[in-house]
Design a protein around this motif. Structure first.
Motif, short mmCIF file in Angstrom:
data_model
loop_
_atom_site.label_atom_id
_atom_site.label_comp_id
_atom_site.label_asym_id
_atom_site.label_seq_id
_atom_site.Cartn_x
_atom_site.Cartn_y
_atom_site.Cartn_z
N ASN A 227 -18.04 16.37 6.37
CA ASN A 227 -17.09 15.40 6.95
C ASN A 227 -16.58 14.45 5.87
O ASN A 227 -16.59 13.22 6.05
N ALA A 228 -16.17 15.01 4.75
CA ALA A 228 -15.79 14.18 3.61
C ALA A 228 -14.51 14.70 2.96
O ALA A 228 -14.22 15.90 3.02
N VAL A 229 -13.78 13.79 2.39
CA VAL A 229 -12.60 14.15 1.61
C VAL A 229 -12.74 13.53 0.24
O VAL A 229 -13.27 12.42 0.09
N SER A 230 -12.31 14.26 -0.78
CA SER A 230 -12.41 13.78 -2.15
C SER A 230 -11.05 13.77 -2.80
O SER A 230 -10.15 14.52 -2.41
N LEU A 231 -10.92 12.93 -3.79
CA LEU A 231 -9.71 12.87 -4.60
C LEU A 231 -10.13 12.89 -6.06
O LEU A 231 -10.74 11.94 -6.55
N GLN A 232 -9.84 13.99 -6.73
CA GLN A 232 -10.10 14.11 -8.16
C GLN A 232 -8.87 13.64 -8.90
O GLN A 232 -7.77 14.18 -8.69
N MET A 233 -9.02 12.64 -9.73
CA MET A 233 -7.89 12.11 -10.49
C MET A 233 -8.15 12.28 -11.98
O MET A 233 -9.19 11.85 -12.48
N ASN A 234 -7.23 12.92 -12.66
CA ASN A 234 -7.34 13.18 -14.09
C ASN A 234 -6.21 12.48 -14.83
O ASN A 234 -5.21 12.07 -14.24
N ARG B 201 0.85 -1.19 0.00
CA ARG B 201 0.00 0.00 0.00
C ARG B 201 0.88 1.24 0.00
O ARG B 201 1.89 1.31 0.72
N GLU B 202 0.51 2.23 -0.81
CA GLU B 202 1.31 3.44 -0.92
C GLU B 202 0.45 4.68 -0.80
O GLU B 202 -0.74 4.67 -1.11
N LEU B 203 1.09 5.74 -0.36
CA LEU B 203 0.39 7.00 -0.20
C LEU B 203 0.10 7.62 -1.57
O LEU B 203 0.92 7.56 -2.48
N VAL B 204 -1.10 8.18 -1.70
CA VAL B 204 -1.46 8.92 -2.91
C VAL B 204 -1.48 10.41 -2.60
O VAL B 204 -0.82 11.21 -3.27
N ALA B 205 -2.24 10.79 -1.57
CA ALA B 205 -2.34 12.20 -1.20
C ALA B 205 -2.88 12.32 0.21
O ALA B 205 -3.62 11.45 0.67
N ASN C 38 -0.46 17.14 0.37
CA ASN C 38 0.77 16.43 0.02
C ASN C 38 0.41 15.37 -1.00
O ASN C 38 -0.62 14.70 -0.85
N TYR C 39 1.23 15.23 -2.04
CA TYR C 39 0.94 14.27 -3.10
C TYR C 39 2.14 13.38 -3.38
O TYR C 39 3.29 13.83 -3.32
N ALA C 40 1.87 12.15 -3.76
CA ALA C 40 2.92 11.29 -4.27
C ALA C 40 3.36 11.84 -5.63
O ALA C 40 2.55 12.39 -6.38
N ASP C 41 4.63 11.67 -5.94
CA ASP C 41 5.14 12.16 -7.22
C ASP C 41 4.39 11.55 -8.40
O ASP C 41 4.21 12.19 -9.44
N SER C 42 3.93 10.31 -8.24
CA SER C 42 3.28 9.60 -9.34
C SER C 42 1.94 10.22 -9.73
O SER C 42 1.45 9.99 -10.84
N VAL C 43 1.33 10.98 -8.83
CA VAL C 43 0.01 11.58 -9.14
C VAL C 43 0.05 13.10 -9.13
O VAL C 43 -0.95 13.74 -9.47
N LYS C 44 1.19 13.66 -8.75
CA LYS C 44 1.30 15.12 -8.66
C LYS C 44 1.01 15.75 -10.02
O LYS C 44 1.52 15.30 -11.05
N GLY C 45 0.16 16.78 -10.01
CA GLY C 45 -0.20 17.45 -11.25
C GLY C 45 -1.42 16.84 -11.93
O GLY C 45 -2.00 17.43 -12.83
N SER D 19 -3.78 15.01 -9.85
CA SER D 19 -4.77 14.72 -8.82
C SER D 19 -4.92 15.90 -7.86
O SER D 19 -3.96 16.65 -7.65
N THR D 20 -6.11 16.03 -7.30
CA THR D 20 -6.38 17.08 -6.32
C THR D 20 -7.17 16.49 -5.18
O THR D 20 -8.24 15.91 -5.38
N ILE D 21 -6.66 16.66 -3.96
CA ILE D 21 -7.37 16.23 -2.76
C ILE D 21 -8.02 17.44 -2.13
O ILE D 21 -7.44 18.53 -2.10
N SER D 22 -9.25 17.27 -1.65
CA SER D 22 -9.95 18.38 -1.06
C SER D 22 -10.83 17.90 0.09
O SER D 22 -11.23 16.74 0.14
#
Length: 116
Positions: A75-82, A45-49, A57-64, A66-69
């Motif tokens: 009480n929610a967190v989202s991860l937009q991945m493009n 298992r690896e960190l994404v964001a 904070n983002y992993a280099d593999s998804v930086k640019g 993905s957006t975490i918000s």
């Protein structure tokens, strides 16, 4: 018992987008850290964001790509991945790291498959 429920995974073509959401059963606040992690078949298992208050904070593999918000009202967190790539295929897990008391909670995971 704190519960985290992920949603938003699915099948997508390379170059596509997905938005993952994680709903927590408690208020998150600005001092606790919410994060997305992923585990591909046969890999650890690896960190994404992660997000703590306004700090991300983002992993280099998804930086640019993905957006975490955080939505504190929900009480929610989202991860937009493009621009998804086949190597993004994995089970994505949401994690809440509480400071007081110090404890971690994990969701059950949501599958993301990127295929040609």
């Amino acid at each position: 018992q704190v519960q985290l429920v992920e949603s938003g995974g699915g099948l997508v073509r390379p170059g596509g987008s997905l938005r993952l959401s994680c709903a927590a059963s408690i208020g998150i606040g600005s001092i606790n850290t919410m994060g997305w992690y992923r585990q591909a078949p046969g890999k650890t298992r690896e960190l994404v964001a992660t997000i703590t208050g306004d700090s991300t904070n983002y992993a280099d593999s998804v930086k640019g790509r993905s957006t975490i918000s955080m939505d504190n009202a929900e009480n929610a967190v989202s991860l937009q991945m493009n621009n998804l790539k086949p190597e993004d295929t994995a089970v994505y897990y949401c994690k809440l790291a509480r400071k007081f008391p110090r404890k971690e909670y994990w969701g059950q995971g949501t599958h993301v498959t990127v295929f040609s």
